[in-house]
Design a protein around this motif. Structure first.
Motif, PDB file in Angstrom:
ATOM      1  N   ALA A  10      -6.296  -4.649  12.887  1.00 42.27           N
ATOM      2  CA  ALA A  10      -7.428  -5.046  13.718  1.00 42.27           C
ATOM      3  C   ALA A  10      -8.750  -4.858  12.979  1.00 42.27           C
ATOM      4  O   ALA A  10      -9.744  -5.491  13.300  1.00 42.27           O
ATOM      5  N   HIS A  11      -8.744  -4.018  11.990  1.00 45.40           N
ATOM      6  CA  HIS A  11      -9.960  -3.748  11.228  1.00 45.40           C
ATOM      7  C   HIS A  11     -10.126  -4.790  10.118  1.00 45.40           C
ATOM      8  O   HIS A  11      -9.157  -5.362   9.648  1.00 45.40           O
ATOM      9  N   ASP A  12     -11.323  -5.018   9.718  1.00 46.30           N
ATOM     10  CA  ASP A  12     -11.568  -5.883   8.567  1.00 46.30           C
ATOM     11  C   ASP A  12     -11.361  -5.047   7.320  1.00 46.30           C
ATOM     12  O   ASP A  12     -12.205  -4.232   6.967  1.00 46.30           O
ATOM     13  N   LEU A  13     -10.231  -5.225   6.676  1.00 41.40           N
ATOM     14  CA  LEU A  13      -9.925  -4.482   5.463  1.00 41.40           C
ATOM     15  C   LEU A  13     -10.308  -5.318   4.255  1.00 41.40           C
ATOM     16  O   LEU A  13     -10.054  -6.517   4.215  1.00 41.40           O
ATOM     17  N   ASN A  14     -10.912  -4.663   3.249  1.00 40.66           N
ATOM     18  CA  ASN A  14     -11.212  -5.375   2.016  1.00 40.66           C
ATOM     19  C   ASN A  14      -9.909  -5.568   1.236  1.00 40.66           C
ATOM     20  O   ASN A  14      -8.882  -4.967   1.564  1.00 40.66           O
ATOM     21  N   PRO A  15      -9.895  -6.403   0.217  1.00 42.77           N
ATOM     22  CA  PRO A  15      -8.655  -6.667  -0.529  1.00 42.77           C
ATOM     23  C   PRO A  15      -8.014  -5.395  -1.108  1.00 42.77           C
ATOM     24  O   PRO A  15      -6.790  -5.274  -1.132  1.00 42.77           O
ATOM     25  N   GLN A  16      -8.835  -4.478  -1.569  1.00 47.37           N
ATOM     26  CA  GLN A  16      -8.304  -3.229  -2.127  1.00 47.37           C
ATOM     27  C   GLN A  16      -7.594  -2.411  -1.053  1.00 47.37           C
ATOM     28  O   GLN A  16      -6.523  -1.854  -1.295  1.00 47.37           O
ATOM     29  N   GLN A  18      -6.232  -3.637   1.704  1.00 45.96           N
ATOM     30  CA  GLN A  18      -5.021  -4.378   2.062  1.00 45.96           C
ATOM     31  C   GLN A  18      -3.907  -4.136   1.052  1.00 45.96           C
ATOM     32  O   GLN A  18      -2.750  -3.950   1.423  1.00 45.96           O
ATOM     33  N   GLN A  19      -4.266  -4.118  -0.225  1.00 49.04           N
ATOM     34  CA  GLN A  19      -3.273  -3.889  -1.273  1.00 49.04           C
ATOM     35  C   GLN A  19      -2.668  -2.501  -1.144  1.00 49.04           C
ATOM     36  O   GLN A  19      -1.460  -2.334  -1.218  1.00 49.04           O
ATOM     37  N   TRP A  20      -3.514  -1.479  -0.953  1.00 47.53           N
ATOM     38  CA  TRP A  20      -2.990  -0.122  -0.826  1.00 47.53           C
ATOM     39  C   TRP A  20      -2.102  -0.004   0.399  1.00 47.53           C
ATOM     40  O   TRP A  20      -1.021   0.579   0.334  1.00 47.53           O
ATOM     41  N   LEU A  21      -2.511  -0.566   1.512  1.00 46.20           N
ATOM     42  CA  LEU A  21      -1.733  -0.483   2.737  1.00 46.20           C
ATOM     43  C   LEU A  21      -0.350  -1.103   2.537  1.00 46.20           C
ATOM     44  O   LEU A  21       0.659  -0.555   2.993  1.00 46.20           O
ATOM     45  N   ALA A  22      -0.271  -2.201   1.801  1.00 46.74           N
ATOM     46  CA  ALA A  22       1.017  -2.828   1.506  1.00 46.74           C
ATOM     47  C   ALA A  22       1.852  -1.958   0.570  1.00 46.74           C
ATOM     48  O   ALA A  22       3.052  -1.768   0.782  1.00 46.74           O
ATOM     49  N   GLU A  23       1.229  -1.377  -0.454  1.00 43.09           N
ATOM     50  CA  GLU A  23       1.955  -0.562  -1.437  1.00 43.09           C
ATOM     51  C   GLU A  23       2.439   0.754  -0.865  1.00 43.09           C
ATOM     52  O   GLU A  23       3.500   1.251  -1.246  1.00 43.09           O
ATOM     53  N   MET A  24       1.690   1.342   0.040  1.00 43.83           N
ATOM     54  CA  MET A  24       2.056   2.663   0.540  1.00 43.83           C
ATOM     55  C   MET A  24       3.326   2.641   1.368  1.00 43.83           C
ATOM     56  O   MET A  24       3.975   3.659   1.541  1.00 43.83           O
ATOM     57  N   ARG A  25       3.713   1.498   1.833  1.00 42.94           N
ATOM     58  CA  ARG A  25       4.930   1.395   2.640  1.00 42.94           C
ATOM     59  C   ARG A  25       6.162   1.849   1.878  1.00 42.94           C
ATOM     60  O   ARG A  25       7.130   2.286   2.479  1.00 42.94           O
ATOM     61  N   SER A  26       6.141   1.781   0.547  1.00 44.63           N
ATOM     62  CA  SER A  26       7.312   2.143  -0.251  1.00 44.63           C
ATOM     63  C   SER A  26       7.719   3.603  -0.086  1.00 44.63           C
ATOM     64  O   SER A  26       8.895   3.932  -0.194  1.00 44.63           O
ATOM     65  N   LEU A  27       6.778   4.478   0.185  1.00 39.10           N
ATOM     66  CA  LEU A  27       7.108   5.904   0.350  1.00 39.10           C
ATOM     67  C   LEU A  27       6.676   6.452   1.704  1.00 39.10           C
ATOM     68  O   LEU A  27       6.720   7.657   1.913  1.00 39.10           O
ATOM     69  N   PHE A  28       6.285   5.597   2.613  1.00 29.80           N
ATOM     70  CA  PHE A  28       5.848   6.072   3.930  1.00 29.80           C
ATOM     71  C   PHE A  28       6.942   6.856   4.634  1.00 29.80           C
ATOM     72  O   PHE A  28       6.675   7.785   5.375  1.00 29.80           O
ATOM     73  N   HIS A  29       8.197   6.481   4.397  1.00 30.44           N
ATOM     74  CA  HIS A  29       9.310   7.156   5.061  1.00 30.44           C
ATOM     75  C   HIS A  29       9.447   8.624   4.646  1.00 30.44           C
ATOM     76  O   HIS A  29      10.146   9.377   5.302  1.00 30.44           O
ATOM     77  N   THR A  30       8.772   9.036   3.576  1.00 28.16           N
ATOM     78  CA  THR A  30       8.914  10.412   3.085  1.00 28.16           C
ATOM     79  C   THR A  30       8.012  11.406   3.804  1.00 28.16           C
ATOM     80  O   THR A  30       8.129  12.605   3.574  1.00 28.16           O
TER      81      THR A  30
END
Length: 114
Positions: A10-16, A18-30
């Motif tokens: 819902a927030h206006d995220l800048n490209p950086q 957005q990229q981090w939010l997508a990448e962090m999913r790889s270890l979010f389960h930890t």
């Protein structure tokens, strides 16, 4: 996992951001689910964190263990991996780095690089 990411859509995220939010999913389960939105807000916006996360982000794991509740204590190895592998390098490692990250408002400052 996607609930936390969805919370920030819902927030206006800048490209950086957005990229981090997508990448962090790889270890979010930890890390504990209830902590995911807190750590994401810290990285994305420089939101202040509690004593456990402050100590973990400052690389003070003895203090982090002492401040952790049972759920975070059980996930302490996951936290170490998440911080080391996912969190931008300049946002952790010392109390000064954490304070500077909060002052600059996390990744909401476009000049921040990983």
């Amino acid at each position: 996992m996607s609930d936390t990411a969805d919370a920030f859509k819902a927030h206006d995220l800048n490209p950086q951001q957005q990229q981090w939010l997508a990448e962090m999913r790889s270890l979010f389960h930890t890390i504990p689910e209830r902590m995911r939105e807190r750590i994401a807000a810290y990285v994305l916006y420089g939101a202040r964190v509690g004593s456990f996360l402050q100590a973990a982000l400052a690389d003070e794991f003895s203090n982090a263990v002492c401040c952790a509740d049972d759920e975070n204590l059980a996930a302490i190895t996951g936290w170490a991996k998440f911080i080391h592998n996912v969190i931008p390098g300049q946002s952790h490692g010392s109390r000064a780095a954490v304070a500077a990250w909060i002052r600059q408002s996390g990744l909401s400052t476009p000049a921040v690089t990983q």
